[in-house]
Design an enzyme around this catalytic site. Structure first.
Site, mmCIF file in Angstrom:
data_model
loop_
_atom_site.group_PDB
_atom_site.id
_atom_site.type_symbol
_atom_site.label_atom_id
_atom_site.label_comp_id
_atom_site.label_asym_id
_atom_site.label_seq_id
_atom_site.Cartn_x
_atom_site.Cartn_y
_atom_site.Cartn_z
ATOM 1 N N GLU A 35 0.849 15.115 0.748
ATOM 2 C CA GLU A 35 1.365 14.014 -0.073
ATOM 3 C C GLU A 35 1.771 14.579 -1.423
ATOM 4 O O GLU A 35 1.037 15.376 -2.011
ATOM 5 C CB GLU A 35 0.310 12.923 -0.321
ATOM 6 C CG GLU A 35 -0.084 12.084 0.858
ATOM 7 C CD GLU A 35 -1.100 10.995 0.475
ATOM 8 O OE1 GLU A 35 -1.328 10.773 -0.742
ATOM 9 O OE2 GLU A 35 -1.671 10.376 1.389
ATOM 10 N N GLU B 57 4.085 -0.491 -1.111
ATOM 11 C CA GLU B 57 3.188 -1.249 -0.233
ATOM 12 C C GLU B 57 2.361 -2.234 -1.069
ATOM 13 O O GLU B 57 1.517 -1.831 -1.861
ATOM 14 C CB GLU B 57 2.265 -0.285 0.517
ATOM 15 C CG GLU B 57 3.016 0.693 1.414
ATOM 16 C CD GLU B 57 2.127 1.810 1.926
ATOM 17 O OE1 GLU B 57 1.157 1.507 2.655
ATOM 18 O OE2 GLU B 57 2.389 2.982 1.593
ATOM 19 N N LYS C 194 -1.788 -2.267 -1.096
ATOM 20 C CA LYS C 194 -2.610 -1.115 -1.438
ATOM 21 C C LYS C 194 -3.529 -1.490 -2.591
ATOM 22 O O LYS C 194 -3.077 -2.062 -3.592
ATOM 23 C CB LYS C 194 -1.747 0.084 -1.850
ATOM 24 C CG LYS C 194 -1.129 0.825 -0.690
ATOM 25 C CD LYS C 194 -0.820 2.264 -1.052
ATOM 26 C CE LYS C 194 -2.079 3.094 -1.052
ATOM 27 N NZ LYS C 194 -1.857 4.492 -1.424
ATOM 28 N N GLU D 103 -0.446 2.335 -7.501
ATOM 29 C CA GLU D 103 -0.715 2.523 -6.065
ATOM 30 C C GLU D 103 0.276 1.760 -5.180
ATOM 31 O O GLU D 103 0.535 2.154 -4.050
ATOM 32 C CB GLU D 103 -2.143 2.073 -5.738
ATOM 33 C CG GLU D 103 -3.221 2.976 -6.302
ATOM 34 C CD GLU D 103 -3.166 4.367 -5.691
ATOM 35 O OE1 GLU D 103 -3.123 4.479 -4.455
ATOM 36 O OE2 GLU D 103 -3.148 5.345 -6.459
#
Length: 475
Positions: free
Chosen positions: A276, A332, A335, A341
């Site tokens: 990541e 998203e 999250k 985040e």
């Protein structure tokens, strides 16, 4: 390994075609391994279908995708594509699998065999950032045994092309500065990391590492220059006083700290895979540098590095390919944690670009549209308050209100009957006051304006009349 061009010069013309073929295969292999992938997270209630997502992955020119489970619908959607796939064993299964080969066999039978080889599963990761969680340290010691059993299961089913690993965050290191001082944490070095390195070395797998220069920069933006974190530095360099290596960006420093850490344990040559990396395109008011301009700049520059031909590598490993997955495919909305985040996506949930991105690295910078100028590269200088988020569940807000009021010193006195903030007698206003009051008291010791997604930050003062909401000041 690339063959030296000079090797064939004394072997006679009869070997030239063979040498040329070897070089082509070698170079081709290096190019394939440098292709950039994307992390496909699913923590959103508004994301496109798997089949649509695969089309979007192709539109980004990603050649690999990593998912955080073994979702059968996603694996079906990836069937007969040229996209290499990484799947994951859930964290909660690790301990059971580590003690039970039959369970490992069943997991592979259910989650790999039905899709392989039509879906190009090439990497099987056991858990996600297990060594960053202190809630169940026993799982640390079960991790490598589980990896061994999963590898055994693949062999049993005649599957030999899938590498087994596990992603780790930078916090597996207790020291990372200077890079030459890279050292694994003492609580895991001997019992977990060394056996893991032995396994990765024996199976010719990778150390999968999550690398986010955003976080060290944002925690110390005075001493770490933003340009250095974004691969944009023209004048800033860092000379490691022990190794003598010169660094021109923060990413290389972080990766090389791991390289030196592995070398310290006797494994200097294990390949690193960037599991990541990315930069947030948005966040909360109390977060710095999270914007579209910086996110696009970082991701375009890091992709340029990953796809460079010949490979650039890092100062400790010059010329070495760094295979990678960019985080993430989507913003998203479910999250947990700080606002950043939920803002790492290359795409919005409707499939539109957050900013233009080409993961092949082939699009020149000049062909991208201008980016919006950043507005939060410095800390916000005004006050910030914490309010109940729009659409928050009423019963959950009531529980969070009770929690906030049970903490600290006189956190909720003004919203008690006859208190100056009691009226209007509404859950929204009472909980918003409690959230702001709690955050103002506890931010310095880690308290946040989140409350499991029930709260949101605002820079508009919610105070009214004699009711003054406590706020947070960053500077």
């Amino acid at each position: 390994m690339k063959m030296s061009l000079g090797l064939g010069l004394g072997l006679g013309s009869v070997l030239v075609p063979l040498l040329t073929l070897s070089l082509l295969v070698s170079i081709s292999s290096a190019e394939i391994s440098g292709k950039v992938g994307v992390n496909y997270g699913q923590l959103g209630n508004n994301l496109p279908s798997p089949s649509r997502s695969v089309e979007l992955i192709k539109s980004l020119k990603a050649k690999r995708v990593k998912i955080y489970d073994a979702n059968p619908e996603i694996l079906k959607a990836l069937k007969n594509t040229d996209i290499q796939v990484s799947i994951m064993v859930p964290n909660q299964l690790i301990s059971n699998i580590s003690h039970n080969q039959t369970l490992a066999d069943q997991w592979v039978l259910s989650n790999v065999v039905p899709f392989y080889p039509d879906t190009m599963i090439r990497y099987l990761l056991v858990g996600n950032e297990i060594l960053s969680s202190y809630s169940d340290t026993q799982t640390w010691y079960d991790l490598v045994p589980a990896m061994r059993k999963i590898k055994n299961s693949l062999r049993v089913h005649g599957i030999r092309k899938i590498k087994v690993g596990t992603p780790s965050a930078m916090d597996v290191l207790e020291s990372s500065f200077p890079p030459s001082n890279g050292t694994f944490r003492s609580d895991i070095a001997a019992r977990v990391i060394k056996p893991m390195l032995q396994f990765l070395n024996r199976t010719k797998s990778f150390f999968f590492l999550d690398v986010y220069p955003y976080f060290p920069w944002s925690s110390d933006p005075v001493n770490i220059k933003l340009d250095y974190a974004l691969f944009e530095s023209k004048n800033t360099t860092y000379l490691d006083p022990v190794s003598g290596l010169t660094y021109t960006n923060l990413f290389d420093q972080m990766v090389d700290a791991l390289t030196f850490g592995m070398k310290r344990l006797g494994y200097p040559d294990i390949r690193i895979w960037i599991a990541e990396t990315g930069w947030p395109n948005g966040g909360d008011f109390d977060q710095i540098g999270c914007n579209i301009y910086n996110a696009a700049t970082y991701n375009r520059n890091v992709v340029k590095k990953f796809t460079s031909d010949p490979p650039i590598g890092t100062p400790a490993r010059p010329g070495k390919v760094l295979p990678s997955f960019i985080f993430a495919l989507y913003n998203e909305n479910q999250k947990p944690g700080a606002g950043t985040e939920r803002h790492f996506g290359l795409l919005n949930p409707d499939g539109s670009n957050v900013y233009e991105m080409d993961l092949s690295g082939e699009t020149p910078e000049s062909e991208y549209k201008p980016l919006p100028k950043p507005t939060n590269n410095e800390l916000y200088k005004g006050k910030i308050w914490c309010m109940v988020a729009k659409g928050a569940n009423k019963s959950e807000v009531e529980s969070a209100l009770s929690y906030a009021c049970s903490q600290g010193n006189k956190t909720c006195d003004p919203i008690q009957p006859r208190g100056r903030c009691y009226k209007p007698d509404s859950l929204f206003w009472h909980a918003s006051y409690a959230f702001s009051s709690y955050w103002a008291q506890f931010k310095k010791v880690g308290g946040s304006c989140y409350f499991n997604g029930l709260a949101t930050q605002t820079i508009k003062d919610p105070s009214y009349g004699s009711c003054k909401f406590p706020g947070v000041t960053l500077i």
